[in-house]
Every structure is written in C-alpha cells, then in structure tokens.
Design a protein around this motif. Structure first.
Motif, PDB file in Angstrom:
ATOM      1  N   GLU A 157       0.828  -1.203   0.000  1.00  0.00           N
ATOM      2  CA  GLU A 157       0.000   0.000   0.000  1.00  0.00           C
ATOM      3  C   GLU A 157       0.868   1.262   0.000  1.00  0.00           C
ATOM      4  O   GLU A 157       1.861   1.353   0.716  1.00  0.00           O
ATOM      5  N   TRP A 158       0.473   2.246  -0.815  1.00  0.00           N
ATOM      6  CA  TRP A 158       1.290   3.427  -1.112  1.00  0.00           C
ATOM      7  C   TRP A 158       1.705   4.194   0.139  1.00  0.00           C
ATOM      8  O   TRP A 158       2.889   4.443   0.375  1.00  0.00           O
ATOM      9  N   PHE A 159       0.737   4.598   0.963  1.00  0.00           N
ATOM     10  CA  PHE A 159       1.058   5.466   2.095  1.00  0.00           C
ATOM     11  C   PHE A 159       1.782   4.718   3.219  1.00  0.00           C
ATOM     12  O   PHE A 159       2.543   5.320   3.970  1.00  0.00           O
ATOM     13  N   THR A 160       1.557   3.405   3.319  1.00  0.00           N
ATOM     14  CA  THR A 160       2.275   2.616   4.323  1.00  0.00           C
ATOM     15  C   THR A 160       3.759   2.570   4.008  1.00  0.00           C
ATOM     16  O   THR A 160       4.605   2.606   4.920  1.00  0.00           O
ATOM     17  N   THR A 161       4.103   2.490   2.734  1.00  0.00           N
ATOM     18  CA  THR A 161       5.510   2.356   2.347  1.00  0.00           C
ATOM     19  C   THR A 161       6.163   3.693   1.989  1.00  0.00           C
ATOM     20  O   THR A 161       7.392   3.760   1.865  1.00  0.00           O
ATOM     21  N   LYS A 162       5.380   4.756   1.849  1.00  0.00           N
ATOM     22  CA  LYS A 162       5.945   6.048   1.483  1.00  0.00           C
ATOM     23  C   LYS A 162       7.030   6.528   2.465  1.00  0.00           C
ATOM     24  O   LYS A 162       8.051   7.089   2.023  1.00  0.00           O
ATOM     25  N   PRO A 163       6.873   6.326   3.789  1.00  0.00           N
ATOM     26  CA  PRO A 163       7.969   6.741   4.686  1.00  0.00           C
ATOM     27  C   PRO A 163       9.306   6.062   4.376  1.00  0.00           C
ATOM     28  O   PRO A 163      10.366   6.681   4.552  1.00  0.00           O
ATOM     29  N   PHE A 164       9.258   4.805   3.894  1.00  0.00           N
ATOM     30  CA  PHE A 164      10.503   4.120   3.528  1.00  0.00           C
ATOM     31  C   PHE A 164      11.107   4.739   2.267  1.00  0.00           C
ATOM     32  O   PHE A 164      12.332   4.844   2.145  1.00  0.00           O
ATOM     33  N   ALA A 165      10.241   5.144   1.333  1.00  0.00           N
ATOM     34  CA  ALA A 165      10.732   5.829   0.138  1.00  0.00           C
ATOM     35  C   ALA A 165      11.290   7.201   0.501  1.00  0.00           C
ATOM     36  O   ALA A 165      12.351   7.613  -0.001  1.00  0.00           O
ATOM     37  N   ASP A 166      10.592   7.920   1.388  1.00  0.00           N
ATOM     38  CA  ASP A 166      11.060   9.242   1.814  1.00  0.00           C
ATOM     39  C   ASP A 166      12.410   9.156   2.525  1.00  0.00           C
ATOM     40  O   ASP A 166      13.221  10.086   2.440  1.00  0.00           O
ATOM     41  N   ALA A 167      12.645   8.022   3.214  1.00  0.00           N
ATOM     42  CA  ALA A 167      13.902   7.831   3.942  1.00  0.00           C
ATOM     43  C   ALA A 167      15.019   7.300   3.051  1.00  0.00           C
ATOM     44  O   ALA A 167      16.149   7.098   3.517  1.00  0.00           O
ATOM     45  N   GLY A 168      14.712   7.059   1.778  1.00  0.00           N
ATOM     46  CA  GLY A 168      15.743   6.600   0.850  1.00  0.00           C
ATOM     47  C   GLY A 168      16.038   5.123   0.917  1.00  0.00           C
ATOM     48  O   GLY A 168      17.080   4.664   0.445  1.00  0.00           O
ATOM     49  N   GLU A 169      15.102   4.316   1.480  1.00  0.00           N
ATOM     50  CA  GLU A 169      15.335   2.871   1.582  1.00  0.00           C
ATOM     51  C   GLU A 169      14.833   2.112   0.361  1.00  0.00           C
ATOM     52  O   GLU A 169      15.320   1.009   0.068  1.00  0.00           O
ATOM     53  N   VAL A 170      13.841   2.673  -0.335  1.00  0.00           N
ATOM     54  CA  VAL A 170      13.274   2.031  -1.519  1.00  0.00           C
ATOM     55  C   VAL A 170      12.941   3.096  -2.547  1.00  0.00           C
ATOM     56  O   VAL A 170      13.015   4.292  -2.268  1.00  0.00           O
ATOM     57  N   HIS A 171      12.535   2.630  -3.721  1.00  0.00           N
ATOM     58  CA  HIS A 171      12.189   3.543  -4.813  1.00  0.00           C
ATOM     59  C   HIS A 171      10.862   3.100  -5.420  1.00  0.00           C
ATOM     60  O   HIS A 171      10.665   1.911  -5.683  1.00  0.00           O
ATOM     61  N   PHE A 172       9.938   4.029  -5.627  1.00  0.00           N
ATOM     62  CA  PHE A 172       8.662   3.736  -6.272  1.00  0.00           C
ATOM     63  C   PHE A 172       8.810   3.897  -7.792  1.00  0.00           C
ATOM     64  O   PHE A 172       9.329   4.909  -8.263  1.00  0.00           O
ATOM     65  N   ILE A 173       8.323   2.899  -8.549  1.00  0.00           N
ATOM     66  CA  ILE A 173       8.381   3.008 -10.007  1.00  0.00           C
ATOM     67  C   ILE A 173       6.982   3.030 -10.635  1.00  0.00           C
ATOM     68  O   ILE A 173       6.858   3.082 -11.860  1.00  0.00           O
ATOM     69  N   GLY A 174       5.950   3.002  -9.811  1.00  0.00           N
ATOM     70  CA  GLY A 174       4.590   3.053 -10.342  1.00  0.00           C
ATOM     71  C   GLY A 174       3.596   2.633  -9.284  1.00  0.00           C
ATOM     72  O   GLY A 174       3.956   2.403  -8.121  1.00  0.00           O
ATOM     73  N   SER A 175       2.338   2.550  -9.683  1.00  0.00           N
ATOM     74  CA  SER A 175       1.308   2.101  -8.756  1.00  0.00           C
ATOM     75  C   SER A 175       0.206   1.391  -9.526  1.00  0.00           C
ATOM     76  O   SER A 175       0.015   1.624 -10.730  1.00  0.00           O
ATOM     77  N   VAL A 176      -0.513   0.526  -8.816  1.00  0.00           N
ATOM     78  CA  VAL A 176      -1.621  -0.233  -9.394  1.00  0.00           C
ATOM     79  C   VAL A 176      -2.777  -0.215  -8.392  1.00  0.00           C
ATOM     80  O   VAL A 176      -2.721  -0.905  -7.380  1.00  0.00           O
ATOM     81  N   PRO A 177      -3.820   0.572  -8.636  1.00  0.00           N
ATOM     82  CA  PRO A 177      -4.983   0.550  -7.743  1.00  0.00           C
ATOM     83  C   PRO A 177      -5.783  -0.742  -7.918  1.00  0.00           C
ATOM     84  O   PRO A 177      -5.857  -1.301  -9.017  1.00  0.00           O
TER      85      PRO A 177
END
Length: 289
Positions: A157-177
């Motif tokens: 889920e986008w918002f659950t993992t967004k803090p990890f992306a903001d912290a530089g631990e992962v990278h988002f390449i897209g989304s699928v609702p």
C-alpha cells in the motif's frame, strides 16, 4: 468469550483501533498480523483468530480455491487500495515494464501482494503463468529483498511504504490501484456466535461512520493517525481524500464479489469456472446488497 479480531496495524485500521480503545477488551481483543492478509488467513485456518479484517482479493480467492476456514461477514473499506510498485534504491528496474519475467517479492502465498502482482501482469499483457514469486514474510523482508537483488520488486500500500521511500530505503516506479473495494471482514463459520458477530459489526459501523464524517476528517482523524502512525499531516490529508468507509459494515455489495472474481479469473489467480457468490458469505450474518 470475547472475539479474537485479526488486523493489520495500518492507518486503515483507525476506526477499529478507536473502537478497541473504548471496548477495553470487554467484547473483543485485537491480534496484530504484521505480515498482512496471508497471515490473517493462516491464523483463521489455525484457530488463532475468529475474525479477520483483511484485503478483498485474497479473501475471495482463498474461498474460490476451496478454503472452509472462513466466510465473508462484512465490509470495511469501500474504496480501492493504491498499491505502490517498489524496487531497491539502486535497482536496475526503472519501470513496471522492466519487471516482466523477474522474481517478485510477496509476503506470503495467497497475500494481497501476490494477487496484485497478477493484476499488474494482466494490465501489462504478460503471461501470468510465468510469474515468479519469492516469499519474504513482512515489509522488512520485502525491502531487504529488493535491495539485495533477490527480487526485482514488491507491491504494498502506497502510504504505508511512502515513509521508507522518503527515507531513501526504496524507490517507487509506479502504482496499481485495486479494481475493487479494498477491505472486507471474514469470520470462521463456527467459532464466533452469530449474535456476538452481529453486535461487533453493528458497533464497528458506528465508529466507521464517525471516522468518515467530514468534521472528523478535518481535524480529529488527522490527529489520531499522526499520533498512532507518525505520518506527516500532508500525507494523512492526501490519504483521507482517497478513502471511504461503508455506512453498514454488515453488508456487502454483490457486485464486489462478482467483479473481483471476474478480474481474478482473467488474471489467472483462480480457476475460470462458475462461482455462486452465496457460497462466499455467511448469510446468517451479512446482507448481500
């Protein structure tokens, strides 16, 4: 005996957590399942919980595949779930198209992270029979797998993992609702008394309606989620604009079942056969509308 209610500790659970704080264990106790819906289904099967608030697609696909451990008894979130497609920070995979024929990380077999990989593949026109999966148990295992290269990506889920992306631990390449409302409620068909379940769902409905009220969304909901989950106010408000809850948790639209079964069949996640939606629900508890 109080109900054992399995849940995932995410922002979606806020109305349930508010209910639990007031109930103080008198009628139900919460059992956290951090690995997600696959773990919830496993715990229903193994008599570790009586009720699960879990993702629509794995619950429906589990019954379609023959599970007798639970039936659907209610609705929890009436809007789609936005799944981020997530790679490692130094990953060579820069787009969803790059993921074809690569190992996808999932929390467990039968989890939302797996069924949504099928949906992603369907959208991309890939042969779903060639999908490769690697079980990594929980969010930390999934993050580690995309950064050590043992998987190409995972979905969460986008918002659950967004803090990890903001912290530089992962990278988002897209989304699928999800092409369906995202959360349903399931219960073991024998362990929970019908009257107890009805009372739980009726009371949960009052907390859901209160949480969904415009005046609560403008203030109290934001404060509650910030205190419980530590999200930024901007992220909380952005999420609140995307989510809605049902007025009655003890009702499931028949269309949710037929549409979800149709997509899961097209994606190859379940067998292509005729299903009777009445077999998916506990008709003593829930209304099909």
């Amino acid at each position: 005996m109080s109900l054992r209610v399995g849940y995932v500790r995410e922002h979606f659970s806020s109305p349930l957590l508010q209910y639990a704080e007031q109930d103080q264990g008198k009628t139900f106790t919460l059992v956290e399942c951090p690995s997600g819906t696959g773990q919830l289904i496993s715990r229903l099967t193994e008599n570790e919980i009586d009720v699960a608030i879990a993702l629509t697609d794995p619950l429906i696909s589990g019954i379609a595949k023959g599970s007798k451990a639970y039936r659907l008894v209610g609705s929890y979130v009436s809007t789609p779930l936005n799944w981020a497609v997530i790679t490692g920070v130094d990953s060579k995979y820069k787009s969803i198209q790059d993921l074809q024929d690569t190992p996808i990380g999932i929390s467990r077999h039968g989890s939302g992270s797996q069924t949504m990989a099928y949906v992603m593949a369907l959208q991309q026109g890939w042969d779903t029979s060639k999908l490769q999966f690697k079980v990594n148990n929980d969010i930390r295992g999934l993050i580690d797998s995309v950064n050590d290269g043992s998987t190409s990506a995972f979905m969460w889920e986008w918002f659950t993992t967004k803090p990890f992306a903001d912290a530089g631990e992962v990278h988002f390449i897209g989304s699928v609702p999800t092409p369906w409302p995202s959360w349903l409620i399931a219960a073991h068909p024998e362990r929970a008394a019908a009257e107890t379940l009805r009372t739980f769902l009726q009371t949960l409905s009052t907390y859901v309606r209160a949480f969904d009220a415009p005046e609560q969304r403008a203030g109290a909901d934001v404060q509650f989620i910030r205190e419980k989950f530590g999200y930024s106010e901007a992220d909380i408000k952005a999420w609140l604009e995307t989510v809605a809850y049902p007025a009655d948790c003890a009702a499931i639209p028949r269309k949710v079942l037929t549409d979800t079964l149709g997509v899961l069949q097209k994606a190859g996640a379940i067998q292509a056969e005729a299903y009777n939606v009445e077999d998916f629900v506990d008709s003593a508890i829930v209304k099909l509308i």
